[in-house]
Design an enzyme around this catalytic site. Sequence first.
Site, PDB file in Angstrom:
ATOM      1  N   VAL A 109      19.347  13.035  -1.972  1.00  0.00           N
ATOM      2  CA  VAL A 109      19.616  14.222  -2.795  1.00  0.00           C
ATOM      3  C   VAL A 109      18.981  15.466  -2.167  1.00  0.00           C
ATOM      4  O   VAL A 109      18.964  16.521  -2.771  1.00  0.00           O
ATOM      5  CB  VAL A 109      19.080  14.012  -4.240  1.00  0.00           C
ATOM      6  CG1 VAL A 109      19.801  12.866  -4.918  1.00  0.00           C
ATOM      7  CG2 VAL A 109      17.554  13.774  -4.242  1.00  0.00           C
ATOM      8  N   HIS A 125      24.226   9.932  -5.148  1.00  0.00           N
ATOM      9  CA  HIS A 125      23.169  10.085  -6.158  1.00  0.00           C
ATOM     10  C   HIS A 125      22.938  11.532  -6.577  1.00  0.00           C
ATOM     11  O   HIS A 125      21.914  11.832  -7.186  1.00  0.00           O
ATOM     12  CB  HIS A 125      21.861   9.441  -5.660  1.00  0.00           C
ATOM     13  CG  HIS A 125      21.968   7.944  -5.539  1.00  0.00           C
ATOM     14  ND1 HIS A 125      21.057   7.166  -4.856  1.00  0.00           N
ATOM     15  CD2 HIS A 125      22.905   7.080  -6.016  1.00  0.00           C
ATOM     16  CE1 HIS A 125      21.420   5.891  -4.922  1.00  0.00           C
ATOM     17  NE2 HIS A 125      22.534   5.813  -5.606  1.00  0.00           N
ATOM     18  N   CYS A 136      24.566  21.162 -23.302  1.00  0.00           N
ATOM     19  CA  CYS A 136      25.922  21.717 -23.183  1.00  0.00           C
ATOM     20  C   CYS A 136      26.640  21.234 -21.929  1.00  0.00           C
ATOM     21  O   CYS A 136      27.839  21.458 -21.766  1.00  0.00           O
ATOM     22  CB  CYS A 136      25.889  23.245 -23.224  1.00  0.00           C
ATOM     23  SG  CYS A 136      25.170  23.993 -21.736  1.00  0.00           S
ATOM     24  N   SER A 195      16.810   0.955   2.337  1.00  0.00           N
ATOM     25  CA  SER A 195      16.307  -0.393   2.066  1.00  0.00           C
ATOM     26  C   SER A 195      17.421  -1.275   1.514  1.00  0.00           C
ATOM     27  O   SER A 195      17.251  -2.486   1.405  1.00  0.00           O
ATOM     28  CB  SER A 195      15.149  -0.332   1.073  1.00  0.00           C
ATOM     29  OG  SER A 195      15.578   0.273  -0.137  1.00  0.00           O
ATOM     30  N   GLU A 221      12.549  -1.142   9.778  1.00  0.00           N
ATOM     31  CA  GLU A 221      12.177  -2.481   9.290  1.00  0.00           C
ATOM     32  C   GLU A 221      13.420  -3.304   8.974  1.00  0.00           C
ATOM     33  O   GLU A 221      14.523  -2.763   8.859  1.00  0.00           O
ATOM     34  CB  GLU A 221      11.372  -2.354   7.987  1.00  0.00           C
ATOM     35  CG  GLU A 221      10.020  -1.718   8.182  1.00  0.00           C
ATOM     36  CD  GLU A 221       9.354  -1.401   6.845  1.00  0.00           C
ATOM     37  OE1 GLU A 221       9.751  -1.990   5.821  1.00  0.00           O
ATOM     38  OE2 GLU A 221       8.462  -0.546   6.852  1.00  0.00           O
TER      39      GLU A 221
HETATM   40  P1  OAD Z   1      14.012   3.510   0.280  1.00  0.00           P
HETATM   41  O1  OAD Z   1      12.749   4.293   0.176  1.00  0.00           O
HETATM   42  O2  OAD Z   1      14.208   2.374  -0.651  1.00  0.00           O
HETATM   43  O3  OAD Z   1      14.135   2.916   1.748  1.00  0.00           O
HETATM   44  C1  OAD Z   1      13.896   3.678   2.897  1.00  0.00           C
HETATM   45  C2  OAD Z   1      14.256   2.848   4.108  1.00  0.00           C
HETATM   46  O4  OAD Z   1      14.130   3.660   5.258  1.00  0.00           O
HETATM   47  C3  OAD Z   1      13.387   1.608   4.315  1.00  0.00           C
HETATM   48  O5  OAD Z   1      14.215   0.500   4.608  1.00  0.00           O
HETATM   49  C4  OAD Z   1      12.530   1.982   5.544  1.00  0.00           C
HETATM   50  O6  OAD Z   1      12.239   0.848   6.343  1.00  0.00           O
HETATM   51  C5  OAD Z   1      13.464   2.931   6.269  1.00  0.00           C
HETATM   52  N1  OAD Z   1      12.811   3.924   7.132  1.00  0.00           N
HETATM   53  C6  OAD Z   1      11.628   4.575   6.923  1.00  0.00           C
HETATM   54  N2  OAD Z   1      11.429   5.472   7.891  1.00  0.00           N
HETATM   55  C7  OAD Z   1      12.492   5.403   8.730  1.00  0.00           C
HETATM   56  C8  OAD Z   1      12.877   6.102   9.927  1.00  0.00           C
HETATM   57  N3  OAD Z   1      12.117   7.051  10.460  1.00  0.00           N
HETATM   58  N4  OAD Z   1      14.055   5.757  10.502  1.00  0.00           N
HETATM   59  C9  OAD Z   1      14.845   4.783   9.978  1.00  0.00           C
HETATM   60  N5  OAD Z   1      14.530   4.102   8.869  1.00  0.00           N
HETATM   61  C10 OAD Z   1      13.376   4.411   8.251  1.00  0.00           C
HETATM   62  O7  OAD Z   1      15.212   4.575   0.205  1.00  0.00           O
HETATM   63  P2  OAD Z   1      16.756   4.329  -0.183  1.00  0.00           P
HETATM   64  O8  OAD Z   1      17.266   3.082   0.418  1.00  0.00           O
HETATM   65  O9  OAD Z   1      17.449   5.597   0.147  1.00  0.00           O
HETATM   66  O10 OAD Z   1      17.943   6.343  -6.057  1.00  0.00           O
HETATM   67  O11 OAD Z   1      16.654   4.171  -1.740  1.00  0.00           O
HETATM   68  C11 OAD Z   1      17.820   4.013  -2.465  1.00  0.00           C
HETATM   69  C12 OAD Z   1      17.727   4.685  -3.795  1.00  0.00           C
HETATM   70  O12 OAD Z   1      16.580   4.216  -4.506  1.00  0.00           O
HETATM   71  C13 OAD Z   1      17.496   6.186  -3.732  1.00  0.00           C
HETATM   72  O13 OAD Z   1      18.681   6.934  -3.545  1.00  0.00           O
HETATM   73  C14 OAD Z   1      16.906   6.468  -5.062  1.00  0.00           C
HETATM   74  C15 OAD Z   1      15.901   5.339  -5.125  1.00  0.00           C
HETATM   75  O14 OAD Z   1      15.478   4.991  -6.351  1.00  0.00           O
HETATM   76  C16 OAD Z   1      17.831   6.945  -7.244  1.00  0.00           C
HETATM   77  O15 OAD Z   1      16.906   7.680  -7.500  1.00  0.00           O
HETATM   78  C17 OAD Z   1      18.937   6.669  -8.172  1.00  0.00           C
END
Ligand code: OAD
Length: 250
Positions: A109, A125, A136, A195, A221
């Site tokens: 976002v 999202h 409203c 993730s 990871e």
């Molecule tokens: P996460 O925080 O769950 O996962 C982040 C991922 O990025 C992990 O798998 C890390 O290993 C990886 N990571 C970290 N640094 C990195 C880098 N430099 N290069 C590549 N990978 C890296 O984030 P999301 O998967 O986006 O939703 O989470 C999904 C949703 O959960 C979000 O959109 C949000 C959250 O709750 C809502 O709020 C509805």
Amino acid sequence: MGDSAPGVPGLDLAGDWVTRAASVAVLTGAGISAESGVPTFRGAGGLWRRFRPEDLATPEAFARDPRLVWEWYNWRRERMAEARPNAAHFALVNLEARIARFTLITQNVDGLHERAGSAKILKLHGDIWRLRCTSCGADWPDRRATLPKLPPHCACGGVVRPDVVWFGEPLPAGMIEEARHAVTNAELLLVIGTSALVEPAAGLIPLAKRSGAKVIEINTEDTPFSGLADFALRGPAGEVLPQLVERASR
Ligand code: OAD
């Protein structure tokens, strides 16, 4: 298959796939913005005051304590306002220019894909830089780093919320269908920095695979879908993705 870059096995073969693909879908998550200084949700540094996103990003949490939820969003807005797109965001802009059918699907976002210059983005999202009245239904942009008076109120008197999707809420109308259509028709899906734990976004990965797409994961990871991916490229997106796109441009 050519040689692999040191430290990133499989990069040359993955680059060949990107070169050959006429249609590419990309799914990004918080990890693509980590190198821009935006905290991820899970993993090191991901938590705010020991709250899990599942406990704050819900309509119930907002109804119970809108000020607490807004404090979290202010904390996140502050970091996102300071952040600049990184090399991974820019690599996707380059890729979009080269692939005939390209769809960028993001769970983020933070607005960094737009700021990098990506043209068409399916924001599953929502958008933290937009606000919406819970009463409203009006919605409008607001790019202030922090909102001064919490929770904010609408001119109509209603409580204002971030225009994002919370756990238990439906995605914006038609968006997941459009994303599913894109991955079903893609020859290649790039899964970057997620993730892959949150539905329905995570379901796009096995759907792409079932539909015959090759899947390349870029993540620091392992994830639940690393085994399903044809390639799991290990490393920071800001380093791996530009190398991948560069190979595909040769
Ligand atoms: P996460 O925080 O769950 O996962 C982040 C991922 O990025 C992990 O798998 C890390 O290993 C990886 N990571 C970290 N640094 C990195 C880098 N430099 N290069 C590549 N990978 C890296 O984030 P999301 O998967 O986006 O939703 O989470 C999904 C949703 O959960 C979000 O959109 C949000 C959250 O709750 C809502 O709020 C509805």
